[in-house]
Scaffold this motif. Structure first.
Motif, short mmCIF file in Angstrom:
data_model
loop_
_atom_site.label_atom_id
_atom_site.label_comp_id
_atom_site.label_asym_id
_atom_site.label_seq_id
_atom_site.Cartn_x
_atom_site.Cartn_y
_atom_site.Cartn_z
N LYS A 9 -6.91 -4.35 10.74
CA LYS A 9 -6.88 -2.94 10.37
C LYS A 9 -5.50 -2.31 10.61
O LYS A 9 -5.36 -1.09 10.50
N SER A 10 -4.52 -3.10 10.92
CA SER A 10 -3.19 -2.55 11.17
C SER A 10 -2.64 -1.87 9.92
O SER A 10 -2.74 -2.41 8.82
N PRO A 11 -2.04 -0.69 10.07
CA PRO A 11 -1.49 0.02 8.90
C PRO A 11 -0.38 -0.77 8.21
O PRO A 11 -0.16 -0.59 7.01
N ILE A 12 0.30 -1.64 8.93
CA ILE A 12 1.37 -2.43 8.31
C ILE A 12 0.79 -3.40 7.29
O ILE A 12 1.44 -3.74 6.29
N CYS A 13 -0.44 -3.85 7.52
CA CYS A 13 -1.09 -4.76 6.56
C CYS A 13 -1.35 -4.05 5.24
O CYS A 13 -1.10 -4.60 4.16
N ASP A 14 -1.82 -2.80 5.33
CA ASP A 14 -2.07 -2.03 4.11
C ASP A 14 -0.76 -1.70 3.41
O ASP A 14 -0.67 -1.75 2.18
N MET A 15 0.25 -1.36 4.18
CA MET A 15 1.53 -0.97 3.60
C MET A 15 2.20 -2.12 2.85
O MET A 15 2.79 -1.94 1.78
N LEU A 16 2.09 -3.34 3.41
CA LEU A 16 2.78 -4.49 2.83
C LEU A 16 1.88 -5.41 2.02
O LEU A 16 2.36 -6.34 1.37
N GLY A 17 0.57 -5.18 2.08
CA GLY A 17 -0.35 -6.01 1.34
C GLY A 17 -0.52 -7.40 1.92
O GLY A 17 -0.57 -8.39 1.20
N ILE A 18 -0.61 -7.47 3.26
CA ILE A 18 -0.72 -8.75 3.94
C ILE A 18 -1.99 -8.79 4.78
O ILE A 18 -2.59 -7.75 5.08
N GLU A 19 -2.38 -9.99 5.20
CA GLU A 19 -3.61 -10.14 5.98
C GLU A 19 -3.35 -10.23 7.47
O GLU A 19 -4.25 -9.96 8.28
N PHE A 20 -2.12 -10.56 7.86
CA PHE A 20 -1.79 -10.74 9.27
C PHE A 20 -0.41 -10.13 9.51
O PHE A 20 0.56 -10.51 8.84
N PRO A 21 -0.27 -9.17 10.42
CA PRO A 21 0.98 -8.40 10.56
C PRO A 21 2.10 -9.12 11.30
O PRO A 21 2.70 -8.58 12.24
N LEU A 22 2.40 -10.32 10.87
CA LEU A 22 3.47 -11.12 11.44
C LEU A 22 4.62 -11.15 10.44
O LEU A 22 4.52 -11.75 9.37
N LEU A 23 5.73 -10.49 10.76
CA LEU A 23 6.89 -10.45 9.88
C LEU A 23 7.92 -11.46 10.38
O LEU A 23 8.24 -11.50 11.57
N ALA A 24 8.41 -12.27 9.46
CA ALA A 24 9.30 -13.37 9.82
C ALA A 24 10.65 -13.22 9.13
O ALA A 24 10.77 -13.41 7.93
N PHE A 25 11.68 -12.87 9.91
CA PHE A 25 13.03 -12.79 9.37
C PHE A 25 13.66 -14.17 9.35
O PHE A 25 13.63 -14.89 10.35
N SER A 26 14.25 -14.53 8.23
CA SER A 26 14.90 -15.84 8.12
C SER A 26 15.96 -15.79 7.02
O SER A 26 15.81 -15.09 6.02
N HIS A 27 17.03 -16.57 7.21
CA HIS A 27 18.03 -16.72 6.15
C HIS A 27 17.63 -17.81 5.17
O HIS A 27 18.33 -18.04 4.19
N CYS A 28 16.51 -18.47 5.42
CA CYS A 28 16.09 -19.60 4.60
C CYS A 28 14.93 -19.23 3.69
O CYS A 28 13.87 -18.79 4.16
N ARG A 29 15.12 -19.41 2.41
CA ARG A 29 14.07 -19.06 1.45
C ARG A 29 12.80 -19.86 1.68
O ARG A 29 11.68 -19.37 1.45
N ASP A 30 12.93 -21.12 2.13
CA ASP A 30 11.76 -21.95 2.37
C ASP A 30 10.87 -21.38 3.46
O ASP A 30 9.63 -21.42 3.36
N VAL A 31 11.49 -20.85 4.52
CA VAL A 31 10.72 -20.23 5.59
C VAL A 31 10.02 -18.98 5.08
O VAL A 31 8.83 -18.77 5.35
N VAL A 32 10.74 -18.15 4.34
CA VAL A 32 10.16 -16.92 3.79
C VAL A 32 8.92 -17.22 2.96
O VAL A 32 7.86 -16.61 3.15
N ALA A 33 9.03 -18.17 2.05
CA ALA A 33 7.90 -18.51 1.19
C ALA A 33 6.75 -19.11 1.98
O ALA A 33 5.57 -18.77 1.74
N ALA A 34 7.05 -19.99 2.92
CA ALA A 34 6.00 -20.64 3.69
C ALA A 34 5.22 -19.64 4.54
O ALA A 34 3.99 -19.71 4.63
N VAL A 35 5.93 -18.71 5.18
CA VAL A 35 5.25 -17.71 6.02
C VAL A 35 4.37 -16.81 5.18
O VAL A 35 3.21 -16.53 5.53
#
Length: 346
Positions: free
Chosen positions: A2-28
């Motif tokens: 029910k976290s508001p960040i999930c509604d704002m970003l359209g995600i199921e789990f509010p874990l944001l992953a910063f990475s310089h690697c596109r593979d990590v971004v897509a996998a997360v």
């Protein structure tokens, strides 16, 4: 969730992953979190290629981008500053110090060729061009660090209906960001990179956070841009080995302690780090040379290998896939929440 960040970003789990690697971004993002691509090192053309690749590999899941537009930089107010014009400002003392340091470790320092019009590092004009490229893709977040985002960035977010996030390190920073119109505050202390487990994530949310912004934990994934040697050093490191140093960018930043950081921060003969962005002009070529030498078998060069990482490095004990890390976060988070609920019930 029910976290508001999930509604704002359209995600199921509010874990944001910063990475310089596109593979990590897509996998997360595929695993239910939210990947955020660090775009600062890109040109508009290379970013277009990266985002197109992510679009093709993210299975329609949401993701965002992060740019770096420093509010305080030594070239602030100057127009059309190029990389080559900055090179001309680097004192010979600093060039000689860098060259002599690397020579002690049998590393030859070579200078990378850059185009005459290549912008300076952390160039605000280029960052806004990167944002324009990004809005041609289905991004769901734009983020900035090192100060209040420029008005143009916030207006671009509003125009495209994309939330704007900003990193803050103190109460007064947060108040300025809110006054400027930022939608999401990424709150950090001097650590910057410490959330490494689902239990820590649950603890942050118990204190009022809507989610968790993570970075260091993804450096030890098989998809990450980090070198094998740096991953080995992360596994061997303790939390005390992640120090704040100006030796790489000119501003204090968490990174793995090495001969390089000691040489700039502790050696009595050090000329001192130059202000941002001048120090980056020195360190880019130096670290390219260090990584090449280490990869080619120069054992002495390993002592200089370093990268940005937080004190959470002390919890890294192996290299895993990004998807597996997301799953571990979910499981540990659920266990921690169940534990806290049980405490309240009692």
């Amino acid at each position: 969730m029910k976290s508001p960040i999930c509604d704002m970003l359209g995600i199921e789990f509010p874990l944001l992953a910063f990475s310089h690697c596109r593979d990590v971004v897509a996998a997360v993002s595929r695993a239910g979190g939210f990947g955020v691509l660090g775009a600062t090192v890109h040109t508009p053309d290379t970013l277009e290629r990266e985002l197109k690749w992510i679009d093709e590999h993210v299975d329609g899941k949401p993701y965002g981008i992060d740019v770096l537009i420093p509010e305080n930089i030594s070239t602030a107010g100057e127009k059309d500053v190029t990389w080559k014009s900055l090179e001309a400002r680097v004192p010979q003392e600093h060039r000689a110090y860098t060259r002599d340091l690397l020579m002690k470790y049998d590393i030859e320092l070579t200078t990378s060729d850059v185009a005459d019009n290549q912008p300076q590092p952390f160039d605000a004009k280029t960052a806004l061009q990167l944002l324009e490229v990004s809005f041609n893709h289905p991004i769901r977040l734009i983020a900035n660090a090192l100060g209040v985002p420029p008005k143009a960035m916030i207006e671009m977010g509003r125009k495209h209906g994309v939330p704007v996030a900003a990193l803050v390190g103190a109460k007064e920073h947060a108040l300025r960001q809110v006054a400027a119109g930022v939608d999401i505050l990424v709150v950090q202390g001097t650590e910057a990179g410490g959330i490494m487990t689902g239990r820590q994530m649950a603890a942050c949310m118990a204190m009022g956070a809507a989610g968790a912004w993570t970075g260091s934990v993804w450096l030890a994934t098989v998809e990450a841009e980090t070198t094998e040697i740096f991953r080995e050093k992360m596994i061997a490191a303790s939390s005390r080995d992640a120090i704040r140093s100006k030796g790489r960018t000119g501003k204090p930043a968490r990174q793995l302690r090495s001969v390089w950081t000691d040489a700039w921060d502790r050696a009595p003969e050090s000329p001192g780090a130059l202000p941002m962005p001048l120090q980056s002009v020195i360190s880019r070529d130096a670290f390219n040379a260090i990584d090449r030498a280490a990869a080619s078998g120069n054992a002495k060069a390993r002592d200089l290998v370093s990268y940005f990482v937080g004190q959470g490095v002390g919890l890294i004990d192996s290299v895993k896939s990004a998807g597996a890390v997301v799953q571990e976060f979910k499981e540990e988070f659920a266990e921690a929440v169940e534990h806290m609920n049980a405490l309240v019930a009692e």
